[in-house]
Motif scaffolding. Structure first.
Motif, PDB file in Angstrom:
ATOM      1  N   TYR A 114      22.389   3.609  22.114  1.00 31.34           N
ATOM      2  CA  TYR A 114      22.781   3.409  20.990  1.00 31.34           C
ATOM      3  C   TYR A 114      22.026   3.890  20.365  1.00 31.34           C
ATOM      4  O   TYR A 114      20.607   4.242  20.149  1.00 31.34           O
ATOM      5  CB  TYR A 114      23.154   1.736  20.605  1.00 31.34           C
ATOM      6  CG  TYR A 114      23.935   0.891  20.585  1.00 31.34           C
ATOM      7  CD1 TYR A 114      24.548   1.056  22.313  1.00 31.34           C
ATOM      8  CD2 TYR A 114      25.150   0.066  20.289  1.00 31.34           C
ATOM      9  CE1 TYR A 114      25.600   0.058  22.681  1.00 31.34           C
ATOM     10  CE2 TYR A 114      26.358  -0.157  20.750  1.00 31.34           C
ATOM     11  CZ  TYR A 114      26.355   0.373  21.640  1.00 31.34           C
ATOM     12  OH  TYR A 114      27.598  -1.044  21.934  1.00 31.34           O
ATOM     13  N   LYS A 168      22.578   6.598   9.112  1.00 31.96           N
ATOM     14  CA  LYS A 168      23.731   6.220   8.752  1.00 31.96           C
ATOM     15  C   LYS A 168      24.348   5.338  10.105  1.00 31.96           C
ATOM     16  O   LYS A 168      24.539   4.191   9.470  1.00 31.96           O
ATOM     17  CB  LYS A 168      25.084   6.337   8.436  1.00 31.96           C
ATOM     18  CG  LYS A 168      25.074   8.012   8.889  1.00 31.96           C
ATOM     19  CD  LYS A 168      26.296   8.741   7.506  1.00 31.96           C
ATOM     20  CE  LYS A 168      26.681   9.436   8.728  1.00 31.96           C
ATOM     21  NZ  LYS A 168      27.933  10.562   7.915  1.00 31.96           N
ATOM     22  N   TYR A 169      24.537   5.529  11.128  1.00 35.88           N
ATOM     23  CA  TYR A 169      24.773   4.688  12.330  1.00 35.88           C
ATOM     24  C   TYR A 169      23.951   4.289  13.151  1.00 35.88           C
ATOM     25  O   TYR A 169      24.123   4.083  14.623  1.00 35.88           O
ATOM     26  CB  TYR A 169      24.972   6.733  13.421  1.00 35.88           C
ATOM     27  CG  TYR A 169      26.398   7.632  12.705  1.00 35.88           C
ATOM     28  CD1 TYR A 169      26.148   8.204  12.421  1.00 35.88           C
ATOM     29  CD2 TYR A 169      27.494   6.164  12.514  1.00 35.88           C
ATOM     30  CE1 TYR A 169      27.772   9.142  11.760  1.00 35.88           C
ATOM     31  CE2 TYR A 169      28.513   7.404  12.442  1.00 35.88           C
ATOM     32  CZ  TYR A 169      29.081   8.200  11.779  1.00 35.88           C
ATOM     33  OH  TYR A 169      29.412   9.498  11.474  1.00 35.88           O
ATOM     34  N   GLY A 211      22.953   1.737  15.785  1.00 37.98           N
ATOM     35  CA  GLY A 211      23.633   0.266  16.141  1.00 37.98           C
ATOM     36  C   GLY A 211      24.781   0.792  16.216  1.00 37.98           C
ATOM     37  O   GLY A 211      25.475   0.358  16.689  1.00 37.98           O
ATOM     38  N   VAL A 212      25.203   1.820  16.472  1.00 35.11           N
ATOM     39  CA  VAL A 212      26.663   2.417  17.143  1.00 35.11           C
ATOM     40  C   VAL A 212      26.456   3.074  18.040  1.00 35.11           C
ATOM     41  O   VAL A 212      25.192   3.489  17.978  1.00 35.11           O
ATOM     42  CB  VAL A 212      27.224   2.662  15.371  1.00 35.11           C
ATOM     43  CG1 VAL A 212      28.707   3.774  16.017  1.00 35.11           C
ATOM     44  CG2 VAL A 212      26.895   3.003  14.455  1.00 35.11           C
ATOM     45  N   ALA A 213      27.379   2.714  18.975  1.00 31.71           N
ATOM     46  CA  ALA A 213      27.094   3.830  20.063  1.00 31.71           C
ATOM     47  C   ALA A 213      27.126   5.176  20.365  1.00 31.71           C
ATOM     48  O   ALA A 213      27.383   5.697  19.003  1.00 31.71           O
ATOM     49  CB  ALA A 213      28.202   2.787  21.439  1.00 31.71           C
ATOM     50  N   GLU A 232      30.825   6.061  20.775  1.00 35.03           N
ATOM     51  CA  GLU A 232      31.685   6.072  19.282  1.00 35.03           C
ATOM     52  C   GLU A 232      31.342   7.420  18.272  1.00 35.03           C
ATOM     53  O   GLU A 232      32.945   7.768  17.736  1.00 35.03           O
ATOM     54  CB  GLU A 232      31.505   5.103  18.996  1.00 35.03           C
ATOM     55  CG  GLU A 232      32.149   3.737  19.569  1.00 35.03           C
ATOM     56  CD  GLU A 232      33.384   3.575  20.537  1.00 35.03           C
ATOM     57  OE1 GLU A 232      34.156   4.400  19.345  1.00 35.03           O
ATOM     58  OE2 GLU A 232      33.620   3.526  20.807  1.00 35.03           O
ATOM     59  N   VAL A 233      30.247   7.204  18.262  1.00 34.53           N
ATOM     60  CA  VAL A 233      29.889   8.292  16.914  1.00 34.53           C
ATOM     61  C   VAL A 233      30.357   9.995  17.765  1.00 34.53           C
ATOM     62  O   VAL A 233      30.922  11.053  16.777  1.00 34.53           O
ATOM     63  CB  VAL A 233      27.996   9.005  16.449  1.00 34.53           C
ATOM     64  CG1 VAL A 233      27.930   9.566  16.092  1.00 34.53           C
ATOM     65  CG2 VAL A 233      27.887   7.340  16.581  1.00 34.53           C
TER      66      VAL A 233
END
Length: 268
Positions: free
Chosen positions: A219, A224-225, A227-229, A232-233
């Motif tokens: 993650y 801005k990402y 906490g996002v996997a 996924e990005v």
């Protein structure tokens, strides 16, 4: 040279190993993952059939060893100056470590990131996932209770009777602190206490802490990402990952990003 040991055969049998397990430790020039290097590497490699290979090596890091590190492991610049470099031993080390399970104490947060960075410096791809790690420190932290009752039992030798009141818990905590101050002279120094409270417990993928592990996936720990996997990005905004490859990030971070992009390409 292989050896046979009932102790290590038990590990292979109990864990039902489908690939070798390398239990290892290292001494380094310092404690900074992104810049320090390996000067001693020791390992025990346990194969699924119970065979065991163990060895150790001293390496010339081609950089000064800090005084603090020498005080811990006893190795000085003079001791390592005539030894082979990591680059010269890289292929041998890669053959020992590649495609295995990895164990030791705190290998997830220190030893493996250091080793990965050493390989990156010599242009080699040493990749591993969290599913390959068997860290004794992580197991200890998970399995040994950290509850107030367990802590009270350990330090005070008494069973904690649940008071179900905040004041009751406070009194027990105060009694624990008294015992800790009696037991550990180091914590009588507030600077030392401050230092240990700053020790990170998070499991980062890379030494520059741009990504962290969560449920077996990487993650974002920045931008801005956060906490996002990463996977996924890579799907929703591959341009952002391509920008990372051209920006001022470590080679280790860029290697992780490249793999994420390649994984997306293969899925189509």
């Amino acid at each position: 040279m292989f050896i046979i040991s009932d102790k290590f055969k038990k590990i292979a049998k109990t864990l039902k190993l489908d690939k070798p397990l390398v239990i290892f430790d290292m001494e380094t020039t310092g404690q900074t993952i992104y810049k320090d290097k390996i000067i001693e590497l020791a390992y025990i490699k346990i194969y699924s059939d119970g065979r065991v290979k163990k060895d150790e090596m001293i390496l010339d890091p081609q950089m000064p060893i800090s005084r603090e590190s020498t005080a811990v492991h006893g190795l000085s610049d003079k001791d390592v100056s005539s030894k082979p470099t990591f680059r010269k031993k890289a292929q041998e080390i890669w053959e020992i470590f590649n495609g295995c399970y990895y164990s030791g104490f705190n290998v997830m947060n220190f030893d493996l990131p250091i080793l990965r960075r050493e390989f990156i410096r010599v242009g080699m791809d040493f990749d591993y996932s969290i599913s390959q790690i068997i860290d004794c420190r992580v197991i200890y932290q998970h399995m040994v209770p950290r509850s107030l009752a367990a802590t009270y039992r350990y330090y005070c030798g008494k069973e904690f009777r649940q008071s179900h009141t905040a004041l009751g818990d406070v009194e027990v905590s105060a009694e624990i602190l008294v015992k800790q101050l009696d037991k550990y002279s180091e914590i009588r120094d507030l600077d030392f206490i401050n230092k240990i409270h700053q020790s990170p417990e998070n499991s980062y993928v890379d030494s520059s802490r741009k990504f962290y592990w969560k449920q077996g996936r990487a993650y974002f720990a920045f931008s801005k990402y956060i906490g996002v996997a990463l996977s996924e990005v890579a799907k929703i905004n591959p341009k952002f990952l391509k920008w990372i490859l051209t920006a001022d990030f470590s080679e280790e971070t860029k290697t992780i990003v490249k793999k994420a992009l390649e994984s997306i390409k293969r899925s189509y």
